[in-house]
Design a protein around this motif. Structure first.
Motif, PDB file in Angstrom:
ATOM      1  N   PRO A   1       0.768  -1.283   0.034  1.00  0.00           N
ATOM      2  CA  PRO A   1       0.030   0.006   0.154  1.00  0.00           C
ATOM      3  C   PRO A   1       1.102   1.232  -0.120  1.00  0.00           C
ATOM      4  CG  PRO A   1       0.145  -0.935   2.069  1.00  0.00           C
ATOM      5  CD  PRO A   1       0.868  -1.934   1.479  1.00  0.00           C
TER       6      PRO A   1
ATOM      7  N   PHE B   1       1.169   5.135   0.934  1.00  0.00           N
ATOM      8  CA  PHE B   1       0.551   6.247   1.843  1.00  0.00           C
ATOM      9  C   PHE B   1       1.459   7.333   1.931  1.00  0.00           C
ATOM     10  CE2 PHE B   1      -1.051   8.162   5.795  1.00  0.00           C
ATOM     11  CZ  PHE B   1      -2.544   7.707   5.494  1.00  0.00           C
ATOM     12  N   PRO B   2       0.758   8.919   1.912  1.00  0.00           N
ATOM     13  CA  PRO B   2       1.679   9.919   1.961  1.00  0.00           C
ATOM     14  C   PRO B   2       1.894  10.106   3.130  1.00  0.00           C
ATOM     15  CG  PRO B   2      -0.883  10.539   1.788  1.00  0.00           C
ATOM     16  CD  PRO B   2      -0.726   8.989   1.781  1.00  0.00           C
ATOM     17  N   SER B   3       3.018   9.569   4.009  1.00  0.00           N
ATOM     18  CA  SER B   3       3.364   9.772   5.275  1.00  0.00           C
ATOM     19  C   SER B   3       4.907  10.140   5.247  1.00  0.00           C
ATOM     20  CB  SER B   3       3.165   8.322   5.875  1.00  0.00           C
ATOM     21  OG  SER B   3       3.523   7.277   5.222  1.00  0.00           O
ATOM     22  N   ASN B   4       5.267  10.532   4.192  1.00  0.00           N
ATOM     23  CA  ASN B   4       6.598  10.770   4.160  1.00  0.00           C
ATOM     24  C   ASN B   4       7.273  11.903   5.251  1.00  0.00           C
ATOM     25  OD1 ASN B   4       7.486   9.231   1.964  1.00  0.00           O
ATOM     26  ND2 ASN B   4       7.620  11.180   0.544  1.00  0.00           N
TER      27      ASN B   4
ATOM     28  N   CYS C   1       7.798   8.333   7.446  1.00  0.00           N
ATOM     29  CA  CYS C   1       7.560   7.082   7.188  1.00  0.00           C
ATOM     30  C   CYS C   1       7.527   7.073   5.521  1.00  0.00           C
ATOM     31  CB  CYS C   1       6.178   6.445   7.506  1.00  0.00           C
ATOM     32  SG  CYS C   1       6.087   6.243   9.367  1.00  0.00           S
ATOM     33  N   ARG C   2       8.439   6.416   4.769  1.00  0.00           N
ATOM     34  CA  ARG C   2       8.366   6.530   3.431  1.00  0.00           C
ATOM     35  C   ARG C   2       7.254   5.827   2.836  1.00  0.00           C
ATOM     36  NH1 ARG C   2      10.753  10.742   2.980  1.00  0.00           N
ATOM     37  NH2 ARG C   2      11.294  10.490   5.176  1.00  0.00           N
TER      38      ARG C   2
ATOM     39  N   LEU D   1       5.744   3.108   0.749  1.00  0.00           N
ATOM     40  CA  LEU D   1       6.422   1.820   0.533  1.00  0.00           C
ATOM     41  C   LEU D   1       6.780   1.793  -0.927  1.00  0.00           C
ATOM     42  CD1 LEU D   1       4.168  -0.676   2.611  1.00  0.00           C
ATOM     43  CD2 LEU D   1       6.613   0.190   3.209  1.00  0.00           C
TER      44      LEU D   1
ATOM     45  N   SER E   1       5.833  10.558  -3.322  1.00  0.00           N
ATOM     46  CA  SER E   1       4.885   9.495  -2.784  1.00  0.00           C
ATOM     47  C   SER E   1       3.732   9.267  -3.748  1.00  0.00           C
ATOM     48  CB  SER E   1       4.063  10.065  -1.647  1.00  0.00           C
ATOM     49  OG  SER E   1       3.044   9.281  -1.072  1.00  0.00           O
TER      50      SER E   1
ATOM     51  N   ALA F   1       1.351   7.636  -3.424  1.00  0.00           N
ATOM     52  CA  ALA F   1      -0.187   7.704  -2.857  1.00  0.00           C
ATOM     53  C   ALA F   1      -0.406   9.389  -3.136  1.00  0.00           C
ATOM     54  CB  ALA F   1      -0.106   7.470  -1.313  1.00  0.00           C
ATOM     55  N   PHE F   2       0.312  10.076  -2.853  1.00  0.00           N
ATOM     56  CA  PHE F   2       0.216  11.448  -3.295  1.00  0.00           C
ATOM     57  C   PHE F   2      -0.092  11.947  -4.686  1.00  0.00           C
ATOM     58  CE2 PHE F   2       1.687  16.075  -3.548  1.00  0.00           C
ATOM     59  CZ  PHE F   2       0.488  16.490  -3.216  1.00  0.00           C
TER      60      PHE F   2
ATOM     61  N   ASP G   1      -3.000   9.564  -5.603  1.00  0.00           N
ATOM     62  CA  ASP G   1      -4.417   9.482  -4.764  1.00  0.00           C
ATOM     63  C   ASP G   1      -5.142   8.241  -4.784  1.00  0.00           C
ATOM     64  OD1 ASP G   1      -6.159  10.736  -2.889  1.00  0.00           O
ATOM     65  OD2 ASP G   1      -7.587  11.281  -4.624  1.00  0.00           O
ATOM     66  N   ARG G   2      -4.071   7.213  -4.499  1.00  0.00           N
ATOM     67  CA  ARG G   2      -4.804   5.730  -4.189  1.00  0.00           C
ATOM     68  C   ARG G   2      -3.533   4.737  -3.518  1.00  0.00           C
ATOM     69  NH1 ARG G   2      -7.560   4.420  -9.341  1.00  0.00           N
ATOM     70  NH2 ARG G   2      -7.647   6.811  -9.270  1.00  0.00           N
ATOM     71  N   GLU G   3      -4.112   3.767  -2.796  1.00  0.00           N
ATOM     72  CA  GLU G   3      -2.999   3.037  -2.063  1.00  0.00           C
ATOM     73  C   GLU G   3      -2.507   1.891  -2.700  1.00  0.00           C
ATOM     74  OE1 GLU G   3      -4.977   1.134   1.281  1.00  0.00           O
ATOM     75  OE2 GLU G   3      -4.884   3.115   2.488  1.00  0.00           O
TER      76      GLU G   3
ATOM     77  N   GLU H   1      -5.002  -5.217   6.087  1.00  0.00           N
ATOM     78  CA  GLU H   1      -4.469  -3.647   5.837  1.00  0.00           C
ATOM     79  C   GLU H   1      -5.122  -2.704   6.719  1.00  0.00           C
ATOM     80  OE1 GLU H   1      -2.487  -3.551   1.524  1.00  0.00           O
ATOM     81  OE2 GLU H   1      -4.171  -2.500   1.913  1.00  0.00           O
TER      82      GLU H   1
ATOM     83  N   ARG I   1      -6.734  18.359  -2.665  1.00  0.00           N
ATOM     84  CA  ARG I   1      -5.480  17.109  -2.315  1.00  0.00           C
ATOM     85  C   ARG I   1      -4.072  17.796  -1.432  1.00  0.00           C
ATOM     86  NH1 ARG I   1      -3.165  15.151  -6.919  1.00  0.00           N
ATOM     87  NH2 ARG I   1      -2.296  13.764  -5.670  1.00  0.00           N
TER      88      ARG I   1
ATOM     89  N   PRO J   1      -5.894   8.438   1.062  1.00  0.00           N
ATOM     90  CA  PRO J   1      -6.223   7.558  -0.118  1.00  0.00           C
ATOM     91  C   PRO J   1      -7.192   6.651   0.176  1.00  0.00           C
ATOM     92  CG  PRO J   1      -3.843   7.994   0.079  1.00  0.00           C
ATOM     93  CD  PRO J   1      -4.521   8.297   1.501  1.00  0.00           C
TER      94      PRO J   1
ATOM     95  N   GLN K   1     -10.256   7.196  -2.411  1.00  0.00           N
ATOM     96  CA  GLN K   1     -10.573   6.104  -3.620  1.00  0.00           C
ATOM     97  C   GLN K   1     -11.833   5.218  -3.383  1.00  0.00           C
ATOM     98  OE1 GLN K   1      -7.235   3.723  -3.784  1.00  0.00           O
ATOM     99  NE2 GLN K   1      -8.129   2.171  -5.346  1.00  0.00           N
TER     100      GLN K   1
ATOM    101  N   TYR L   1       0.990   6.918  13.203  1.00  0.00           N
ATOM    102  CA  TYR L   1       2.446   6.905  12.860  1.00  0.00           C
ATOM    103  C   TYR L   1       3.124   8.404  12.887  1.00  0.00           C
ATOM    104  CZ  TYR L   1       0.809   9.771   8.745  1.00  0.00           C
ATOM    105  OH  TYR L   1       0.221  10.726   8.028  1.00  0.00           O
TER     106      TYR L   1
ATOM    107  N   MET M   1       6.913  17.450   0.118  1.00  0.00           N
ATOM    108  CA  MET M   1       7.231  16.704  -1.036  1.00  0.00           C
ATOM    109  C   MET M   1       6.684  17.380  -2.179  1.00  0.00           C
ATOM    110  SD  MET M   1       5.300  13.072  -0.033  1.00  0.00           S
ATOM    111  CE  MET M   1       3.802  13.926   0.812  1.00  0.00           C
TER     112      MET M   1
ATOM    113  N   CYS N   1       4.836  14.331  -6.966  1.00  0.00           N
ATOM    114  CA  CYS N   1       4.946  12.985  -7.548  1.00  0.00           C
ATOM    115  C   CYS N   1       5.331  11.941  -6.615  1.00  0.00           C
ATOM    116  CB  CYS N   1       5.905  13.024  -8.687  1.00  0.00           C
ATOM    117  SG  CYS N   1       7.511  13.475  -8.206  1.00  0.00           S
TER     118      CYS N   1
END
Lengths: 382, 382
Positions: free
Chosen positions: A62, A64-67, A71-72, A74, A82, A84-85, A88-90, B90, B219, B229, B233, B335, B379, B382
């Motif tokens: 998944p 997720f925009p947690s940068n 938390c990068r 994934l 990101s 996710a950003f 806009d989807r996981e 998840e 967003r 997300p 989504q 997180y 960020m 992208c």
């Protein structure tokens, strides 16, 4: 000499082969280091192998925009992006993920050359000669980032050629349209096999998944050994809703017999699955490295690597991407192998005597994994 | 003095109030530090507020078992656990997440005391006196980890008392069963409002979501400001499938009028939504800290904190959990706020003169966020 001819015999410090997740990611590190004499060579488009996924397939990790909280994402290939950003989807499709990679290329203005097919990589003096479809390139270092999706394992047993490897399916919907009302046999029950079964069952087809190990039965802390939560949860929910999926474990497929449009998938202990629909192979990918095989030593099918992911026999040639392995641990997901981009870049920058302070940020952001001892699942069961 | 009486006047080094994600997480750090004179006081059960979520509601941050490659599971409260691995999904329900927290408590053998309702926290000498339903506790330090879910914001405008706050809904299915064929009005269009609308539409009801800002349109890189997300989504997919959800932004609800079983939700500019179904409030939670309000200074509704998340006016009282904020940035997701557990523990250990080397691991594993300057989305697109 015209500039066209000059291009045909050009000289680079680093040639990265293939602009997938690994090629783009390691390319971005070289950009951060300020390297100018390098290029990412790509036969098709950026993220081409992602674009070829069946259209129903999704990333199993998944996004997720947690940068900004350490938390990068994934599925990010750089420290500052990101998916996710961006998307806009996981769980993006392969095509969407290719869009993300294209965005990274544009943002970091990476030196991508599309339409360049690398045909051979040969040692030459202190570097390499790459013969490509658009000319000869001499490069001091080569980073092989071709991934594994180029070489489907589609001949694992006699008669397999009568089947269709899942990586060659454009969409399960189109495949299902060609099927008749008979079960569909999927050989292989790991991520891609279960994904195929879920998509086909969703389209109303009865599916048999035949697998020796039956990874769907197991749990463990490393998603490269068991089904990911994404797939596992979808499977569980499908079965709870009586999806027509039969999971057959303990059966190794020995051959496929074909007679008059009928396929007979024969397994150990006389197991047999007969259907008039073409069987689907979800048998993964070859472990080789294609045209650079000769430049690596192999041990149990895995290329041996130095501590900096270089070839042990061909100095200057590095590997990036899902085929990197250390201590028996495969770096087969983006969140794993991206941590080695900076290791390779660090080594090359050292040899080119380039300032490496910019790499400190990679260490801080968990994108520079040097200590390989930690690559072992170390979690408790909670 | 019997042991029963002794318990009633006990003395602790640290009292953690409420065994939710924050209380369990900060408790695990104290366990790692080897503290023995501390307790986590909980009125109900471990993770009680998660257990009270509507049964259809899911965590909006995805869990993934990526710990061993340097990417903590976003919903883990300790360095060595993963809800994805524990629960094999998840996006867990609140009840499942409470199970995970219970697992962490058992694994780390945390000193939880359930059935203890803290009724007041008073300063006393160099510490605090806690009056609880089971007796008096004297504690040198208090960590307030009560979360915010205890105080629904359910009186935001006149007539709101005729509505039902989403946090009081046991299941949307049971709620929907009580509804008649008339639209359901949901006031508030952030995560919980959209979640309510999706669940109700899925159950066949027409839903109006009324919101001033309409966060679904925006967003941004920080999921605490825009829809996650996961929610975004699901909403997009629902609308693509013609789910009967109408999103009404730019309308601030001013009051709810009730007459003969008919609810009239009145907004700015004469907007009015009339229905015979009880309106749903998805208006979030109070920003106060309940019985410890008097021990904190507040600024724009936010408790002011020292660099170690202590109260600025009541030394020895710390805050952990979603109400922690610094530099205008809310640490409102697991997180985010879990990165402050070790900061609080470090401060307490320093004052108790306890060896803190064990906290190095928290730094390594991105669970010890000291430099608050980084808590800004940084960020690219992208």
């Amino acid at each position: 000499m015209t500039s066209e001819e000059a291009r045909k015999h050009e000289s680079l410090n680093v040639a990265i082969v293939v602009a997938g997740a690994a090629g783009v990611g390691v390319g971005a590190v070289l950009a951060d280091l300020g390297l100018d004499s390098y290029a990412i060579l790509e036969r098709d488009d950026v993220g081409a192998s992602f674009q070829q996924w069946p259209e129903e397939m999704r990333l199993i990790t998944p996004s997720f925009p947690s940068n900004s909280f350490g938390c990068r994402d994934l599925n990010a290939v750089t420290t500052d992006t990101s998916p996710a950003f961006a998307l806009d989807r996981e769980h993006s499709t392969g095509g969407e993920y290719a869009e993300y990679l294209q965005g990274v290329v544009e943002f970091h203005d990476l030196p991508i050359r599309t339409g360049v097919d690398v045909e051979s990589v040969q040692r030459h003096d202190d570097g390499f000669i790459l013969h490509t479809s658009t000319g000869v390139i001499q490069s001091r270092f080569v980073i092989w980032a071709a991934g594994q999706f180029e070489q489907p394992n589609d001949d694992p047993f006699p008669g397999a050629n009568h089947s269709l490897h899942n990586s060659r399916v454009e969409s399960w919907s189109a495949f299902a349209d060609e099927c008749i009302e008979d079960p569909i046999v999927v050989v292989g029950g790991y991520e891609s096999g279960i994904d195929a079964a879920l998509a086909l069952a969703d389209l109303g087809h009865e599916v048999f998944v035949v697998d020796e190990d039956g990874s769907w039965q197991f749990r463990g802390p490393d998603p490269s050994e068991v089904l990911s939560p994404y797939t596992s949860q979808r499977l569980r929910e499908a079965l709870e809703h009586d999806a027509p999926i039969a999971l057959e474990d303990g059966i190794r497929v020995e051959r496929v017999d074909v007679e008059e449009g009928t396929f007979d998938v024969i397994g150990t202990d006389g197991a047999s699955f007969t259907t008039r629909n073409q069987p689907v192979l979800a048998t993964g990918f070859e472990s080789g490295l294609g045209i650079v095989d000769e430049h690596f030593e192999f041990e149990s099918g895995q290329p041996r690597l130095t501590d900096q992911d270089g070839s042990t026999i061909s100095p200057g040639l590095f590997l990036a991407g899902p085929q990197v392995a250390h201590n028996g641990q495969q770096f087969c997901s983006i969140y794993k192998f991206r941590q080695r981009f900076a290791v390779v870049a660090d080594e090359i920058a050292t040899r080119l005597d380039v300032d490496r302070t910019v790499l400190d940020e990679y260490r801080e952001k968990n994108m520079f994994l040097e200590d390989l001892s930690c690559c072992e699942p170390d979690m408790c069961d909670c």
